[in-house]
Design a protein around this motif. Structure first.
Motif, PDB file in Angstrom:
ATOM      1  N   LYS A 147      -8.695 -67.198  73.516  1.00  0.00           N
ATOM      2  CA  LYS A 147     -10.409 -67.052  74.025  1.00  0.00           C
ATOM      3  C   LYS A 147     -10.558 -66.551  76.065  1.00  0.00           C
ATOM      4  O   LYS A 147     -10.957 -65.686  75.951  1.00  0.00           O
ATOM      5  N   GLU A 148      -9.421 -67.245  76.547  1.00  0.00           N
ATOM      6  CA  GLU A 148      -9.400 -66.368  78.266  1.00  0.00           C
ATOM      7  C   GLU A 148      -9.115 -65.007  78.438  1.00  0.00           C
ATOM      8  O   GLU A 148      -9.534 -64.827  79.933  1.00  0.00           O
ATOM      9  N   ILE A 179      -4.424 -71.262  80.529  1.00  0.00           N
ATOM     10  CA  ILE A 179      -5.329 -72.105  80.700  1.00  0.00           C
ATOM     11  C   ILE A 179      -4.479 -73.677  80.757  1.00  0.00           C
ATOM     12  O   ILE A 179      -3.558 -73.932  79.830  1.00  0.00           O
ATOM     13  N   ASN A 194      -6.996 -73.017  85.536  1.00  0.00           N
ATOM     14  CA  ASN A 194      -7.076 -71.337  85.536  1.00  0.00           C
ATOM     15  C   ASN A 194      -5.061 -71.586  86.096  1.00  0.00           C
ATOM     16  O   ASN A 194      -4.741 -71.810  87.113  1.00  0.00           O
ATOM     17  N   ILE A 199     -12.011 -76.070  85.218  1.00  0.00           N
ATOM     18  CA  ILE A 199     -12.065 -74.883  83.517  1.00  0.00           C
ATOM     19  C   ILE A 199     -13.178 -75.053  82.901  1.00  0.00           C
ATOM     20  O   ILE A 199     -12.480 -76.820  82.446  1.00  0.00           O
ATOM     21  N   THR A 224     -14.265 -76.307  79.498  1.00  0.00           N
ATOM     22  CA  THR A 224     -12.508 -76.311  77.788  1.00  0.00           C
ATOM     23  C   THR A 224     -13.867 -76.593  76.858  1.00  0.00           C
ATOM     24  O   THR A 224     -14.329 -77.913  77.017  1.00  0.00           O
TER      25      THR A 224
END
Lengths: 370, 370
Positions: B279-280, B284, B324, B368, B370
């Motif tokens: 996704k990123e 993560i 991250n 982040i 999520t």
């Protein structure tokens, strides 16, 4: 598969096997290393269909079996594991390989071992044995002279000739040629046999070899050339075809011969090589042999010029000739000899370079017309 | 210009000066190093219009003067010169610089010294002095947190604040922030002064600094920030603008605080970072603090998953948060401390990392969602 292994042994086998993994593998399975647990050993196999490599390491096998792990990812992981016993267990249902260490657990998606290419059967017709440190020297002295151009595949290989009384390695890109002979009795051989080993394979092999007197066996069939050491088995397909008769290009006489110190000649050529000819796009070095001097000259419209004189013992005529500087540097660097003998057959004929101390090596290069 | 120099001194000065040469210089003259012979010294100057560097070395000056040599080419040449006295003489007619050594002669095309940019006049209003080894540590701890994004130039710099009782360095890319304070009496200063030093300049400076207690002076004007050592002068333009008030983002309280060993946390985060979130597009890492454990978790659809538990001393609430992985690794690596204190302000609030042994350093990073 269920095993326990030290971190060290996992890193060792993965590092060796991943040398065969191409960054441009045509099939996903070729990005994998086949791990096989059997008889107190974990075997690591990898192939890019041209090269194949196999090595093994001692582990505790709790359940035999095999699994294919993604090579680069697996290497990154095992390198970062803590220095303790690692338990590996594969789960055929989820296709996961579970690494456990301490209170931690790493699950890795695996590839299907049934898709892994059949490993070459690598029992050669006959086997030569030489020392690893010697094979390294030969690869260093010869392989660089092979071509990188896939258009003419023959020249991307190193010709290996096995004759009753010698082994011979030859590589050429048609502009230059390197040749190394090893005197060795080969009682199994009646007629000389030739094969062509991809230079790329030799350069990969080079990184795996040790600078020691340990033996390496070379086994040859029509379809595979295989190298065996205590640590690994490395196999490559030979290049198909007939290697050209290199003997034709070797001159029998010379007009001029010099003896010169490598430690003086090499840096002078390296300095001259910094001047790129605008015409050729690479560096041309002009050599003049006059009295007892070799003069190195080079010039570039953009950058400048150089003129150096180096003492040289001369026999025969005076001569002026030009070479590609890169080709000279390659040879002088890889020979690792204190003194060179250079023979010139004329200003448009090939030059021959030999280490004075070693008559079994020869490097031929063609001049540049200027 | 006419001088005699050792090879070593030529290499030394050229190596330092060429650090300012950009590979994308907008003008040919910026590929040059200005050599100036005067008063028993050869001065080397180079600039890319943002950075400027100057150093000098002792030589025998037979005739004063200056010449501009092409930096990379000149460095390649001087590195390969023999270890002996080199004579350099410029010929204004042909615009050649002639190097002679032994029986050899190297001619280099030079550039026009009149075209060389005027070197910055670098006498600052006031001067701070710190130790080179300390400045290296600060650069390592802070500069990595600056942004690479030229769209917001402010954040590509490191803010330096000079106050009566301290020096302060802050960098942020708006996702994370690093801050290092040095207690130091600055009697010249009445009101705090701020400037913004390009992080790129600090990273270049880093390579020139020595791991020793030698002094470096920092001098600041509106147009230049200049660093003086015994060996060189290094100057950069400050980034114009007002640095945002970083104090606003520093939380005053925390919900949860842990103490944890870096040698256990860092490798676990590094292993977790091998799993890239589809996704990123980066890694993560999920952290859960429960009882006296920190749990590191990460997963990737393609590659697999990881779950590790690390003992941690906890104070305050239990918490779950995601970061991250790269940002965590950057901090843990550059702090070089055995034990870390991490404060969490909530699962959507910033985390603060500090080396337990050093209260003058702080690293803040945003979680982040999520």
């Amino acid at each position: 598969m269920k095993i326990s292994s030290s971190k060290e042994n996992l890193v060792y086998g993965t590092q060796i096997a991943q040398r065969c993994i191409s960054s441009r593998a045509p099939l996903p399975i070729l990005n994998g290393i086949l791990l096989t647990a059997r008889d107190h050993q974990l075997t690591f196999q990898a192939t890019d269909l041209d090269l194949a490599i196999e090595c093994a390491t001692g582990v505790e096998v709790l359940e035999e079996g095999s699994v294919v792990v993604p090579a680069r990812h697996f290497l990154e992981i095992v390198r970062r594991l803590p220095d303790q016993t690692i338990h590996l267990e594969s789960d055929p249902q989820t296709k996961l390989l579970i690494l456990t260490y301490g209170s931690a657990q790493f699950s890795i998606n695996t590839l299907n071992p049934d898709e892994f290419p059949v490993f070459p059967n690598i029992n050669g017709n006959f086997t030569q044995e030489i020392k690893q440190v010697l094979l390294k020297e030969i690869i260093r002295q010869v392989a660089f002279a092979a071509s990188n151009d896939p258009i003419r595949p023959l020249f991307t290989g190193v010709m290996l000739e096995i004759a009753p009384h010698h082994l011979l390695f030859v590589a050429t890109d048609t502009h230059r040629l390197a040749k190394r002979k090893i005197e060795q009795e080969n009682p199994e051989i009646e007629q000389p046999v030739q094969t062509i080993i991809p230079a790329r394979a030799l350069n990969e092999l080079y990184r795996l070899l040790k600078d020691e007197d340990l033996p390496i066996k070379i086994s040859i069939t029509d379809t595979h050339i295989t190298f065996y050491t205590e640590d690994f088995i490395f196999s490559t397909r030979p290049i198909q075809g007939y290697y050209p008769d290199y003997k034709k290009v070797l001159p029998e006489n010379y007009q001029c011969k010099i003896l010169i110190n490598t430690t003086e000649l090499l840096p002078a050529i390296e300095r001259a090589s910094l001047l790129i000819s605008t015409k050729e796009g690479n560096s041309i070095v002009h050599l003049t042999i006059k009295e007892n001097y070799l003069t190195v000259q080079s010039n570039s419209v953009d950058l400048g010029s150089v003129h150096e004189e180096i003492p040289a013992t001369r026999e025969g005529q005076e001569i002026a000739i030009a070479f590609n500087a890169r080709y000279l540097i390659d040879a002088l660097k890889n020979m690792e000899a204190e003194q060179m003998a250079i023979e010139f057959t004329g200003n448009l004929g090939p030059g021959i370079i030999r280490p004075v101390s070693e008559q079994d090596y020869l490097y031929l290069l063609l001049p540049i017309r200027t």
